[in-house]
Design a protein around this motif. Structure first.
Motif, short mmCIF file in Angstrom:
data_model
loop_
_atom_site.label_atom_id
_atom_site.label_comp_id
_atom_site.label_asym_id
_atom_site.label_seq_id
_atom_site.Cartn_x
_atom_site.Cartn_y
_atom_site.Cartn_z
N GLY A 79 0.90 -1.33 0.24
CA GLY A 79 0.05 0.09 0.00
C GLY A 79 0.88 1.71 -0.37
O GLY A 79 0.43 2.15 0.11
N HIS A 80 2.63 1.31 -0.20
CA HIS A 80 2.92 2.27 0.00
C HIS A 80 3.22 2.76 -1.56
O HIS A 80 3.22 2.88 -2.61
N ILE A 81 2.93 3.50 -1.69
CA ILE A 81 2.69 5.10 -3.27
C ILE A 81 3.61 6.15 -2.60
O ILE A 81 4.21 6.26 -1.77
N TYR A 82 5.30 6.60 -4.04
CA TYR A 82 5.75 6.15 -4.10
C TYR A 82 5.59 7.59 -5.59
O TYR A 82 4.89 7.38 -6.38
N ALA A 83 5.89 8.74 -4.81
CA ALA A 83 5.88 9.61 -6.30
C ALA A 83 7.17 10.64 -6.93
O ALA A 83 7.92 10.89 -5.53
N SER A 84 7.90 10.48 -7.66
CA SER A 84 8.78 11.15 -8.17
C SER A 84 8.56 12.91 -8.26
O SER A 84 7.51 13.27 -8.65
N ASP A 85 9.76 13.63 -7.73
CA ASP A 85 9.50 14.99 -8.13
C ASP A 85 11.19 15.25 -8.88
O ASP A 85 11.01 15.82 -8.63
N ASN A 98 -5.59 4.69 7.11
CA ASN A 98 -7.32 3.85 7.30
C ASN A 98 -8.03 3.60 6.30
O ASN A 98 -9.22 3.14 6.73
N ASN A 99 -7.12 3.68 5.17
CA ASN A 99 -7.76 3.94 3.88
C ASN A 99 -9.31 3.68 3.64
O ASN A 99 -10.04 3.50 3.71
N SER A 103 -4.81 10.17 1.28
CA SER A 103 -3.32 10.22 1.45
C SER A 103 -3.04 10.84 3.47
O SER A 103 -3.93 11.92 3.59
N ASP A 104 -2.66 10.20 3.77
CA ASP A 104 -2.46 10.08 5.48
C ASP A 104 -0.80 11.47 5.86
O ASP A 104 -1.10 12.21 6.20
N GLY A 105 -0.03 11.61 4.82
CA GLY A 105 0.88 11.98 4.42
C GLY A 105 2.51 11.86 4.00
O GLY A 105 1.46 10.95 2.58
#
Length: 393
Positions: A79-85, A98-99, A103-105
């Motif tokens: 469930g981890h989401i990664y984004a590049s900037d 908490n689904n 996103s929580d942060g």
């Protein structure tokens, strides 16, 4: 802004031959109108988001907001989401503990100048910048270990520095390297290609060439065939060059910069030496499908989740970033690419409405696409710093 090219024409020849002859013995003649049009930018307000359109039964919401300029997205099984900037030179980690679909942060987990392409493979994160490929361990909480450099000599970026990276069913590393220019013979043979290397970056070779800028690509879940969407040449007019859907095969040449679309000749560049356009066309692999010119296809992801209706399985979603050199804007949407018997057959709109005010303004230029653990679709907008979530009820 209007740009045009007009040169002499020889009377009496067929239209094809008189406009673009096979050799330099006759003049090349064409007239092209080109435009620069950037729609005005608006904020991703609740009111604007409320008028986004998705198919019946789907809903869309902000998964994350105020996250800089998110580009490529990848998701893992935890469930981890990664984004590049790319502009900030960071990789971000987002979670939804908490689904609730939000996103929580956000946490910065890597700092690498011009970080862009991301790929998760065997418990490691691979990150590609302009000339470098890095690898980092993925910790249990989703954070990353210290990145280690695997490759430091990819070609210079030029006009297309946005490298992307993925691992195929063969466990090989694939890196898309765009062209340095709109249309030109490249001095470095690794530009305008798909490269392939071992997992550690060794034994790098050109897998396929003649690909102007294939940012989005992926392997079909059933056939394992590699499919990618290539950006067409600019300044050939409002409706040329169409964006290409290519089945990317080892050793194939997809024509750029001399042959484009359905086998058309590019008047701006002639094949080198004594090679004619016709001869180059004969060795060019033509696209399986095309899409509206200047839509600017970005990331691509096959749907393998369990949330959407079964008819979506093994179809692909593509982010269309949107035009800038067309008189009327196109793109600025998420599209669904339908596959039948392992082949692409058509496109349907999936998320639209980012263009507003009678095509004069927009509030999103889309980049990354990934499928979340829960089966929802996530996509990024680096104009307003938003990651969106599409779910099915």
């Amino acid at each position: 802004m209007l740009a045009s090219l007009v040169v002499s024409c020889k009377d009496g020849d067929s239209l094809w031959d008189s406009i673009i002859p096979e050799t330099d013995e006759e003049p090349t003649s064409t007239q092209i109108e080109g435009y620069v049009f950037y729609p005005a930018v608006q904020g991703a307000t609740d009111a604007n988001i409320a008028q986004l359109r998705v198919p019946a039964g789907f809903k869309i919401n902000k998964f994350a907001d105020g996250v800089g300029k998110p580009r490529i997205l990848v998701a893992d099984a935890n469930g981890h989401i990664y984004a590049s900037d790319r502009e900030a030179g960071i990789v971000m980690l987002l979670t939804d503990a908490n689904n609730d679909g939000v996103s929580d942060g956000v946490k910065t987990v890597a700092t690498i100048k011009q970080a862009h392409g991301l790929s998760l493979h065997k418990g490691k994160m691979y990150i590609v910048a302009v000339r470098e490929v890095y690898v980092a361990d993925v910790n249990g909480d989703g954070t990353l270990g210290v990145p280690k450099i695997l490759i430091d000599d990819l070609p210079d970026g030029g006009q297309h520095p946005n490298r992307t990276i993925a691992f195929g069913p063969d466990n090989k590393m694939y890196i898309s390297v765009g062209s340095t220019c709109n249309s030109c013979p490249e001095p470095n043979p690794e530009n305008a290609t798909m490269l392939r290397a071992e997992e550690d970056g060794s034994n790098r070779k050109i897998f396929a060439k003649g690909l102007r800028n294939t940012i989005g690509y992926a392997w079909h879940p059933e056939t394992n065939a590699l499919w990618g969407m290539d950006h067409g040449i600019d300044w050939l007019g409002d409706d040329e060059q169409k964006e290409e859907v290519n089945q990317i095969a080892q050793g194939a040449d997809y024509g750029w910069p001399y042959i484009y679309g359905e086998g058309k000749y590019n008047p701006g560049d002639r094949p080198k030496g004594d090679t004619t356009y016709k001869q180059y066309l004969q060795k060019t692999t033509l696209p399986a499908l095309t899409y509206q010119a200047h839509s600017a296809p970005m990331a691509m992801a096959f749907y393998s989740g369990a949330m959407f209706p079964g008819e979506y399985k093994n179809d692909a979603f593509v982010a269309m970033r949107g035009s800038w050199n067309r008189s009327e804007p196109v793109g600025y949407k998420i599209v669904r690419m339908h596959f039948e018997n392992g082949k692409p057959v058509r496109f349907d709109d999936f998320v639209t409405g980012f263009i507003m005010n009678n095509n004069k303004a927009h509030f999103g230029r889309l980049v990354g696409v990934t499928v979340h653990k829960d089966g929802s679709l996530l996509f990024s907008d680096d104009t307003n710093g938003v990651i969106y979530r599409v779910s099915y009820q």
